[in-house]
Design a protein around this motif. Structure first.
Motif, PDB file in Angstrom:
ATOM      1  N   THR A  56      63.405  56.521  31.425  1.00 31.59           N
ATOM      2  CA  THR A  56      64.566  56.157  32.232  1.00 31.59           C
ATOM      3  C   THR A  56      65.434  57.377  32.501  1.00 31.59           C
ATOM      4  O   THR A  56      66.049  57.492  33.567  1.00 31.59           O
ATOM      5  N   SER A  57      65.483  58.291  31.527  1.00 30.24           N
ATOM      6  CA  SER A  57      66.282  59.500  31.726  1.00 30.24           C
ATOM      7  C   SER A  57      65.683  60.374  32.824  1.00 30.24           C
ATOM      8  O   SER A  57      66.412  60.930  33.657  1.00 30.24           O
ATOM      9  N   VAL A  58      64.363  60.477  32.843  1.00 30.73           N
ATOM     10  CA  VAL A  58      63.725  61.254  33.910  1.00 30.73           C
ATOM     11  C   VAL A  58      64.015  60.593  35.256  1.00 30.73           C
ATOM     12  O   VAL A  58      64.400  61.267  36.234  1.00 30.73           O
ATOM     13  N   ALA A  59      63.880  59.271  35.311  1.00 23.42           N
ATOM     14  CA  ALA A  59      64.147  58.552  36.562  1.00 23.42           C
ATOM     15  C   ALA A  59      65.589  58.757  36.998  1.00 23.42           C
ATOM     16  O   ALA A  59      65.884  59.026  38.166  1.00 23.42           O
ATOM     17  N   TYR A  60      66.472  58.645  36.032  1.00 19.52           N
ATOM     18  CA  TYR A  60      67.906  58.809  36.300  1.00 19.52           C
ATOM     19  C   TYR A  60      68.192  60.178  36.912  1.00 19.52           C
ATOM     20  O   TYR A  60      68.853  60.305  37.934  1.00 19.52           O
ATOM     21  N   HIS A  61      67.649  61.216  36.278  1.00 21.28           N
ATOM     22  CA  HIS A  61      67.963  62.572  36.736  1.00 21.28           C
ATOM     23  C   HIS A  61      67.266  62.914  38.040  1.00 21.28           C
ATOM     24  O   HIS A  61      67.835  63.592  38.893  1.00 21.28           O
ATOM     25  N   LEU A  62      66.020  62.431  38.191  1.00 25.41           N
ATOM     26  CA  LEU A  62      65.331  62.678  39.469  1.00 25.41           C
ATOM     27  C   LEU A  62      66.123  62.043  40.614  1.00 25.41           C
ATOM     28  O   LEU A  62      66.344  62.666  41.661  1.00 25.41           O
ATOM     29  N   SER A  63      66.575  60.813  40.373  1.00 25.41           N
ATOM     30  CA  SER A  63      67.294  60.131  41.452  1.00 25.41           C
ATOM     31  C   SER A  63      68.636  60.803  41.714  1.00 25.41           C
ATOM     32  O   SER A  63      69.109  60.856  42.832  1.00 25.41           O
ATOM     33  N   LYS A  64      69.225  61.323  40.634  1.00 24.52           N
ATOM     34  CA  LYS A  64      70.488  62.058  40.816  1.00 24.52           C
ATOM     35  C   LYS A  64      70.292  63.321  41.650  1.00 24.52           C
ATOM     36  O   LYS A  64      71.190  63.784  42.341  1.00 24.52           O
ATOM     37  N   MET A  65      69.113  63.889  41.517  1.00 20.75           N
ATOM     38  CA  MET A  65      68.855  65.137  42.244  1.00 20.75           C
ATOM     39  C   MET A  65      68.417  64.844  43.676  1.00 20.75           C
ATOM     40  O   MET A  65      68.027  65.759  44.402  1.00 20.75           O
ATOM     41  N   GLY A  66      68.422  63.591  44.035  1.00 19.90           N
ATOM     42  CA  GLY A  66      68.184  63.255  45.430  1.00 19.90           C
ATOM     43  C   GLY A  66      66.808  62.713  45.728  1.00 19.90           C
ATOM     44  O   GLY A  66      66.524  62.338  46.868  1.00 19.90           O
ATOM     45  N   TRP A  67      65.938  62.675  44.711  1.00 21.18           N
ATOM     46  CA  TRP A  67      64.623  62.095  44.983  1.00 21.18           C
ATOM     47  C   TRP A  67      64.737  60.570  44.877  1.00 21.18           C
ATOM     48  O   TRP A  67      65.325  60.037  43.939  1.00 21.18           O
ATOM     49  N   LYS A  68      64.215  59.902  45.845  1.00 23.85           N
ATOM     50  CA  LYS A  68      64.413  58.447  45.893  1.00 23.85           C
ATOM     51  C   LYS A  68      63.112  57.668  45.716  1.00 23.85           C
ATOM     52  O   LYS A  68      63.115  56.531  45.272  1.00 23.85           O
ATOM     53  N   ASP A  69      62.027  58.279  46.136  1.00 27.61           N
ATOM     54  CA  ASP A  69      60.764  57.526  46.194  1.00 27.61           C
ATOM     55  C   ASP A  69      60.089  57.546  44.825  1.00 27.61           C
ATOM     56  O   ASP A  69      59.078  58.211  44.622  1.00 27.61           O
ATOM     57  N   ILE A  70      60.710  56.821  43.930  1.00 25.03           N
ATOM     58  CA  ILE A  70      60.272  56.882  42.534  1.00 25.03           C
ATOM     59  C   ILE A  70      59.983  55.480  42.014  1.00 25.03           C
ATOM     60  O   ILE A  70      60.751  54.548  42.263  1.00 25.03           O
ATOM     61  N   VAL A  71      58.879  55.344  41.308  1.00 24.33           N
ATOM     62  CA  VAL A  71      58.530  54.062  40.686  1.00 24.33           C
ATOM     63  C   VAL A  71      58.433  54.281  39.182  1.00 24.33           C
ATOM     64  O   VAL A  71      57.784  55.220  38.726  1.00 24.33           O
ATOM     65  N   LEU A  72      59.114  53.435  38.429  1.00 25.43           N
ATOM     66  CA  LEU A  72      59.011  53.501  36.979  1.00 25.43           C
ATOM     67  C   LEU A  72      58.256  52.267  36.487  1.00 25.43           C
ATOM     68  O   LEU A  72      58.628  51.144  36.795  1.00 25.43           O
ATOM     69  N   LEU A  73      57.183  52.497  35.732  1.00 29.72           N
ATOM     70  CA  LEU A  73      56.359  51.396  35.229  1.00 29.72           C
ATOM     71  C   LEU A  73      56.519  51.286  33.716  1.00 29.72           C
ATOM     72  O   LEU A  73      56.512  52.303  33.007  1.00 29.72           O
ATOM     73  N   GLU A  74      56.663  50.053  33.277  1.00 26.70           N
ATOM     74  CA  GLU A  74      56.796  49.808  31.829  1.00 26.70           C
ATOM     75  C   GLU A  74      55.814  48.712  31.450  1.00 26.70           C
ATOM     76  O   GLU A  74      55.783  47.656  32.079  1.00 26.70           O
ATOM     77  N   GLN A  75      55.016  48.975  30.421  1.00 28.51           N
ATOM     78  CA  GLN A  75      53.978  47.991  30.090  1.00 28.51           C
ATOM     79  C   GLN A  75      54.566  46.707  29.507  1.00 28.51           C
ATOM     80  O   GLN A  75      53.988  45.637  29.663  1.00 28.51           O
ATOM     81  N   GLY A  76      55.704  46.813  28.803  1.00 30.73           N
ATOM     82  CA  GLY A  76      56.341  45.604  28.274  1.00 30.73           C
ATOM     83  C   GLY A  76      57.646  45.384  29.007  1.00 30.73           C
ATOM     84  O   GLY A  76      57.678  45.139  30.207  1.00 30.73           O
ATOM     85  N   ARG A  77      58.721  45.493  28.238  1.00 33.67           N
ATOM     86  CA  ARG A  77      60.029  45.446  28.868  1.00 33.67           C
ATOM     87  C   ARG A  77      60.709  46.784  28.666  1.00 33.67           C
ATOM     88  O   ARG A  77      60.358  47.541  27.765  1.00 33.67           O
TER      89      ARG A  77
END
Lengths: 880, 560
Positions: A56-77
């Motif tokens: 989630t931290s990687v997703a958070y920072h990538l999106s903060k840096m302006g990258w939007k086309d991001i998918v985060l997959l989680e096997q459980g919750r």
């Protein structure tokens, strides 16, 4: 299991309605409760696997840096793995500088996260107290305190009385002191993760739970997509944040990505509240000598630790369901419980709620793993947090996002780079054994020059047994056994446990004798571990490519050896090597041992795709013997019947010749120390023969074996920088006095040229400097190691990067970088020679400051009488 | 061997005050007999010394724990110097007050305890062990230097069954050593059918390879005397030749075979000493064997038939698991000593009424010997004339040895001693889990009920304790800590041992008043210097045989 509900599910429920509302309004796809999950997108720029704090931290920072086309997959919750069980302690007291920075950043990030996202993170600034039961422990805490202070992080060494004031439950009778970090914090790690996910989701990141990545597809060395149980997603970048499943996931594809980490069971205890419930702002207590940590938790305590006998698990690879079914093991926890009750005897009557078994993943060197796979471009990894996931998560996610977006993070992260490992560290047996050593090491006292004891004797020189029989003591680098020093027969060194010291070590005189022999006669050091590449081509492709990748001019006559940096676009050292021109079209390249994976990937990714240009790793083909000393020339000329004097064999020269009966020995007139001598690159089947010949012939010249400690002392007193220790991707040749190894005018464009040109004109912002400790008593004072703060006129200007005792100067020498911070703004200014020369310097060793003399050039006068004219390896390079 | 907690302490100063005397009086024949370790000789020598100053032997210290005891005499006080006594006790207290000086670390303790341990597992065929014996663990802990106990274990190859035995020597280890080497051959031969005996005899006659009779299961420290093997073999051969001649045609009864073997071996020991041997070393050896003594407790297991043949005061005990899982002990032997009324009766029956008063004094046979049955000990078997003749014609060492020369008091109607065993037959049941054979060194420190429980729990792995789960119970940290500490103490004492006999010795030596192993105590006991060790404990030798309940169950079903 009760706890799971308490700590996590309740919080989950508390957070979840909010989360679902938000995600609903954000058209995102948190699908846990929905009967028909939203379909996966067919493609995305980035796919992140793992919904823990790192993912989630990687997703958070990538999106903060302006990258939007991001998918985060989680096997459980989300936050359901280790993150859910995490003790939630954010601690900045870390010995490695980059880890300290990551933790510091995480702390600041979490502090404002609730405000930013509206998700309660449970952030409380409680502070932390690290206790010392012994003087040695206190020294190690003081060292950390020094480096925290110069970072501007409040931190103080306190006496036991003060400990009692901060935490009334602590039994202080066996304490000698403690370190107090008032800004350390507690969080609910699952909620931090949810908050990061919420913010990322608002920024457009799509989050899919209950989606399992089966493998990553790689074509032509590039990530092309991800196969999941719910279909395929095409992507450019894949980020493996799968925590303890990262190893499995890395091995699931056709082309394995080796991510060396291994899980161990980790236990902590939860109690019911005290009669007078503990305040939620009570500091966290770390008692490393008792191997435990204790934090307040809902009026009671949460206490876990790192036991001496860890239980590794999932060695064969298991599915994640088992993580739910791990058993409490009270017998295993008993020593930690004893330590807890010893530390807080008042807790005896406190009622137990639960013993939580929450596996954590550990890495072979106790540092986390991040970066891009050396074999698959676009395959990034962030995992192996060594049970500090919450402390590092924020900062590590930021660095990795920067890495993906900018090509490299804003800090030197080599100590954490995935490429410091290769396939050789990814054996399951190795990992299982090594993590059993690593986990207790979390709280073990770490003194200078400690070595891992497990997973040893993997790579060895053909001379290993021979050297071992002569008293060699070994250390390991990248799986390769290297000699530290030779214990002379009859002398009795302390055993391992007793030789642990922050002061003068027991090998002092032994290494002194080896150094003396290097100076006066001749020594042999087996340096076979160095990474050795050959680059050759049918035409000029090899030369042309290398001229672009290296800063020095490689268009030299055949037989010459060139010291050169392999620089990045910013002029920083990606590698530091010696390159011999074997023929017009082939080159032999020697670089540090741990460059084997990194340098290979760097070159592979940058050399033109040309079948006529061949890059070959020949590390295993040669045994390297370094003959150091004024009599090396005599030994070698007698063995080869060839004149070896300066006229015939000048410095920085390479020639194939015969030594003894063996032909085709590659002899180079370099020693990596600045001392006269040669390195012999010997095809391995001749290694024993040549070694025997050298030792026999050398007898009359007083030859003896020597080890890397002697080499280190020699190179540091000669002011030789070493890549990985002194030099890194953020250091340019201009900043370490190696302008002469840069040929700006070689007529060919090369990587980093612009930056170097700019630095040449405008000056540098840090300068590699040598310090000679003045009022330091080698026998009674603490020894410097590395990472000690440097003070100029009482103000912090930088840190040391390495140090050694110089037997010639009879003083300690520290190497390090000096910055020039503006007194008012703190802004970095150009560092001039005058700035260096006109300061009064002090080095801070565990809080004690020693006067030091700064020098920008080695003490050539001290050494010249022993050197041959014109053969000075001017500030060559050195590596260990 | 002797259960005499009282004298033990008194013995300390006496013994130490006697030591200088011993060395003066000793002829020091060690160099003549390289095979006999000097300590052993010193033992014989010391015996001589005591006897030489017979009137001083009142102290009888040396024998306080051996089987001998010389009648207390009047001059006790004269020799006994209170000051030394006092000093000595001060000294002993030192051990207690500054224990760290003498403490052994747990690994050191373990290396001492495990030095003699041996385990044997009956090999499985096709993944199945069809024997009623799963295997055995054995171990011994010396108190004497050298140890006077011996142990043996062997599988009979020409008949079914397994033989296990412990032997407790006195007045030296020579007799125990000889019995441990020879007895099982005598038993095996006694059990052999006529045809096999013939086959063996023919093989020997024609110089062909002999059928192997026994497969030994020996610890490397258990040695056999090479020098005497020829002599021993010849005696054995004579025995089987007689068995062949006597061919009764009946199937061999195990009880009879055991009794015959015991008696025959003792007879051979006696004969060999009377006949002598031209080889001077062997001559001295057979004499030492005959003049020293040994008790024997031997088990023969064949299917569900367990026979125990016992001579002396070693003991066999069966460990039985009750239906509720608890452990109980069943004695399978009777001690042959003064505590056994039947045994006292027997001895009295065998001698004239006039001797009734002198037969058993201070719980010892003729006031000297603790066990009432034993191998060797010809001093209690031969006529005075025979003893004198053998000693006079014997080697000088024997002649100079005052102990051998010494004739027991009130010695009128020899023999007073027999090696004939009492044999108990027991049919094994599935609840019979193990058998413990041990010398009195174990039994004088532990009650058999405790032995049954400790071994039983060890073998069934009760130490694999159920994991603790807090569940919904209200447990405090302090309570949990106490519980865990206790579990750890139990586990650590079990986990250290891979051998049930070692585990038992650890308890025998280290048990505190609560019945758990106290490392401090264990370490203190094991760090006692040689000359003191004997004061606090006897040699301990233990064999724990584990039975295969499945096989035994199957046998039972067959019989039903």
């Amino acid at each position: 299991i009760m706890f799971l509900r308490l700590l996590s599910d309740i919080q989950w429920r508390a957070a979840h309605p909010k989360w679902r509302r938000m995600s609903g309004s954000q058209r995102s796809s948190s699908t846990t409760a929905e009967p028909h999950p939203v379909a996966l997108p067919a493609q995305a720029q980035v796919v992140i696997c793992g919904g823990g704090v790192t993912g989630t931290s990687v997703a958070y920072h990538l999106s903060k840096m302006g990258w939007k086309d991001i998918v985060l997959l989680e096997q459980g919750r989300l936050a359901a793995g280790t993150t859910r069980f995490c003790a939630g302690i954010v601690s900045t007291a870390r010995p490695v500088s980059v880890e300290l920075k990551m933790a510091h950043y995480s702390n600041k990030l979490y502090q404002q996260l609730e405000q930013e996202t509206g998700v309660q993170t449970g952030y409380v600034k409680t502070g932390s107290i690290s206790l010392a039961q012994t003087q040695d422990r206190l020294i190690s805490l003081k060292r950390i305190a020094s480096s925290l202070n110069v970072m501007g992080i409040p931190c103080e060494i306190i006496n036991p009385k003060k400990v009692l004031q901060l935490h009334p439950l602590i039994n202080i009778h066996d304490l000698v002191g403690a370190m107090y970090v008032p800004e350390d914090a507690l969080v609910s790690s699952a909620n931090v993760s949810l908050a990061l996910a919420t913010a990322a989701s608002r920024n457009g990141v799509q989050i899919h739970e209950r989606t399992c990545v089966s493998h990553v597809t790689i074509q032509k060395g590039r990530v092309t997509g991800v196969e999941t149980d719910r279909g395929r997603i095409q992507c450019e970048y894949f980020v493996n944040c799968a925590g303890q499943w990262a190893y499995e996931l890395g091995h699931s594809g056709e082309e394995p990505v080796h991510i060396p980490l291994h899980a161990c069971e980790h236990f902590y205890l939860l109690t019911h509240p005290l009669k007078d419930p503990l305040s939620s702002s009570l500091p966290t207590v770390v008692d490393p000598d008792g191997r435990i940590y204790i934090r307040n938790w809902q009026g009671g305590i949460l206490s876990g630790g790192f036991e001496k006998n860890p239980k590794p698990l999932f060695t064969e690879g298991r599915n994640q369901l088992e993580i739910q079914n791990l058993q409490e093991d009270w017998d295993h926890f008993a020593p930690l419980l004893s330590a807890l009750l010893r530390r807080m005897p008042g807790l005896e009557s406190l009622q137990i709620m639960q013993l939580v078994n929450c596996p954590e993943s550990f890495t072979p060197d106790m540092r986390c793993i991040m970066g891009e796979s050396p074999t698959a471009r676009g395959y990034f990894v962030l995992a192996g947090m060594n049970s500090a996931g919450i402390s590092y998560g924020g900062g590590a996610g930021k660095y990795l996002a920067e890495w993906i977006v900018n090509g490299y993070p804003s800090e030197n992260v080599w100590p954490l780079d995935l490429k410091r490992f290769g396939t050789l560290q990814s054996s399951r047996t190795f990992l299982r054994h090594r993590v059993m050593e690593v986990m207790p090491l979390m709280y073990d006292l770490k003194v200078p020059r400690w070595d891992f004891q497990t997973g040893r004797q993997l790579r060895t020189s053909p001379l290993y047994d021979r050297l071992d029989a002569q008293g060699a003591r070994w250390m390991e680098k990248h799986g390769f056994e290297r000699v530290k020093y030779f214990v002379p027969p009859g002398s009795d060194l302390l055993d391992l446990d007793h030789s642990k010291t922050f002061y003068k070590p027991d090998w002092f005189d032994i290494v002194g004798a080896e150094v003396k022999c290097c100076k006066e006669a001749v020594c042999v050091i087996d340096m076979s571990s160095f990474t050795k590449f050959e680059i050759s081509s049918t035409g000029d492709q090899a030369l042309e490519s290398l001229q672009y990748l290296f800063s020095n001019d490689l268009d030299v006559p055949v037989g010459h050896v060139v010291h050169t940096g392999m620089l990045n676009e910013k002029g920083g050292y990606e590698n530091d090597c010696s390159i011999a021109r074997l023929s017009k079209r082939s080159f032999f390249m020697i670089s540090p041992t741990d460059q084997q994976v990194h340098c290979w990937a760097w070159l592979k990714n940058r050399l033109p795709d040309d079948s006529n240009l061949v890059l070959e790793d020949v590390t295993w083909k040669y045994t390297a013997l370094n003959l150091i000393g004024p009599r090396a020339v005599d030994v070698l000329s007698e063995l080869s019947y060839a004149p070896m004097t300066a006229e015939h064999f000048p410095s920085l020269f390479c020639k194939e010749m015969s030594v003894g009966y063996a032909n085709g020995i590659r002899v180079m007139s370099i020693t990596h120390t600045g001392e006269p001598g040669f390195v012999l690159y010997i095809p391995i089947e001749y290694a024993l023969h040549v070694y025997n010949e050298v030792m026999n012939m050398g007898q009359k010249y007083g030859i003896r074996n020597a080890g890397y400690y002697a080499l280190r002392s020699l190179r540091i007193e000669k002011f030789f920088a070493f890549w990985g220790q002194d030099l890194d991707a953020f250091t340019t040749p201009m900043e370490c006095g190696r302008e002469f190894q840069v040929k700006l005018d070689k007529g060919v464009e090369f990587l980093g040229q612009e930056v170097l040109l700019e630095q040449k004109q405008n000056g540098v912002y840090k300068r590699f400097t040598m310090f000679i400790l003045e009022d330091h008593d080698t026998d009674t004072d603490l020894w410097p190691w590395w990472g000690e703060p440097i003070f100029r006129n009482g103000r912090y200007v930088g840190k040391t990067t390495s140090s050694a005792y110089s037997y010639t100067l009879e003083r300690h020498v520290c190497l390090g970088f000096v910055h020039h911070f503006d007194e008012k703004t703190g802004e970095e200014l150009v560092v001039t020679t005058d700035f260096i020369n006109q300061g009064e310097y002090e080095i801070d060793i565990a809080g004690q400051r020693f006067q030091a003399k700064a020098k920008l050039y080695p003490f050539s006068s001290l050494f010249t009488q022993r050197r041959r004219k014109d053969e000075v390896e001017l500030s060559g390079y050195q590596r260990e | 061997m002797c259960v005499c907690p009282g004298p033990r302490r008194i013995a300390i100063p006496v013994r130490s005050s006697r030591l200088p005397l011993l060395s003066d009086a000793m002829p020091a024949p060690a160099h003549l007999f390289p095979l006999i370790r000097s300590c052993e000789i010193s033992r014989i020598g010391s015996t001589a010394c005591y006897c030489h100053h017979r009137h001083l032997c009142c102290l009888s210290s040396h024998f306080a724990h051996s089987h001998f005891r010389y009648a207390p005499q009047k001059k006790f006080a004269a020799l006994y110097r209170p000051k030394e006594h006092f000093n000595h006790f001060i000294h002993t207290r030192d051990y207690a007050s500054t224990p760290q000086r003498f403490y052994l670390t747990p690994p050191q303790v373990n290396s001492i305890l495990k030095a003699n341990e041996y385990s044997f597992k009956v090999p499985e065929f096709d993944g199945k062990n069809v024997s009623s014996v799963l295997g055995f663990d054995s171990n011994q802990l010396p108190a004497n230097a050298p140890i006077e106990d011996r142990r043996s274990a062997a599988t009979c190859l020409q008949t079914r069954g397994m033989l296990l035995g412990v032997f407790d020597g006195h007045a030296g280890c020579a007799c125990a050593q000889a019995v441990s080497e020879r007895l099982f051959y005598y038993i095996a031969v006694s059990l052999l059918p006529h045809e096999t005996l013939l086959e063996i005899e023919n093989a020997v006659e024609s110089g062909r390879a002999l059928l192997p009779i026994l497969q030994w299961h020996k610890h490397p420290n258990d040695y056999f005397s090479k020098e005497a093997s020829k002599l021993y073999f010849n005696s054995l051969r004579t025995y089987w030749q007689e068995l062949i001649d006597l061919n009764s045609g009946e199937t061999t009864d195990v009880r009879e075979a055991l009794i015959n073997a015991f008696k025959r071996l003792d007879n051979d020991i006696s004969l060999e000493a009377q006949v002598g041997d031209p080889n001077s070393f062997l001559n001295y050896l057979v004499l030492r064997v005959a003049f020293s003594g040994a008790t024997a407790c031997v088990a023969h297991v064949d299917g569900i038939d367990l026979h125990i043949a016992n001579t002396g005061d070693s003991r066999a005990m069966l460990g039985v698991q009750e239906e509720d899982g608890s452990w109980s002990a069943v004695n399978l032997s009777y001690d042959h000593n003064a505590q056994n009324e039947r045994e006292v009766e027997r001895v009295k029956m065998e001698h004239p009424k006039s001797e009734e008063r002198s037969l058993v004094k201070q719980d010892r046979l003729l006031g000297l010997l603790m066990p009432f049955r034993a191998f060797g000990d010809v001093k209690f078997k031969w006529s005075i004339e025979l003893q004198k003749r053998v000693i006079e014609s014997g080697p000088d060492q024997l002649n100079d040895n005052e102990y051998t020369k010494f004739i027991p008091p009130n010695y009128y109607t020899p023999p007073y001693l027999t090696a004939e065993p009492e044999v108990i037959h027991h049919k094994l049941r599935p609840q019979d889990k193990f058998l413990v054979l041990a010398t009195d060194g174990l039994w004088e420190t532990m009650h058999r009920q405790d032995v049954a429980r400790i071994v039983g729990e060890y073998l069934t792995g009760v130490h694999h304790q159920q994991p603790i789960a807090v569940g919904g119970y209200k447990v405090t940290l302090g309570q949990m800590h106490g519980l865990l500490t206790e579990r750890r103490a139990r586990i650590s004492s079990v986990f250290e041992d891979q051998n049930a006999a070692t585990h038992l010795i650890r308890h025998a030596v280290g048990n505190n008043e609560f019945g758990t192993v106290d490392h401090e105590r264990l370490s203190k006991m094991l760090s006692l210097p040689e000359e003191l060790a004997r004061m606090y404990r006897d040699d301990i030798t233990i064999i724990v045989v584990q039975f295969n309940s499945h096989v035994i169950g199957a046998y039972q079903d067959e019989e039903l």
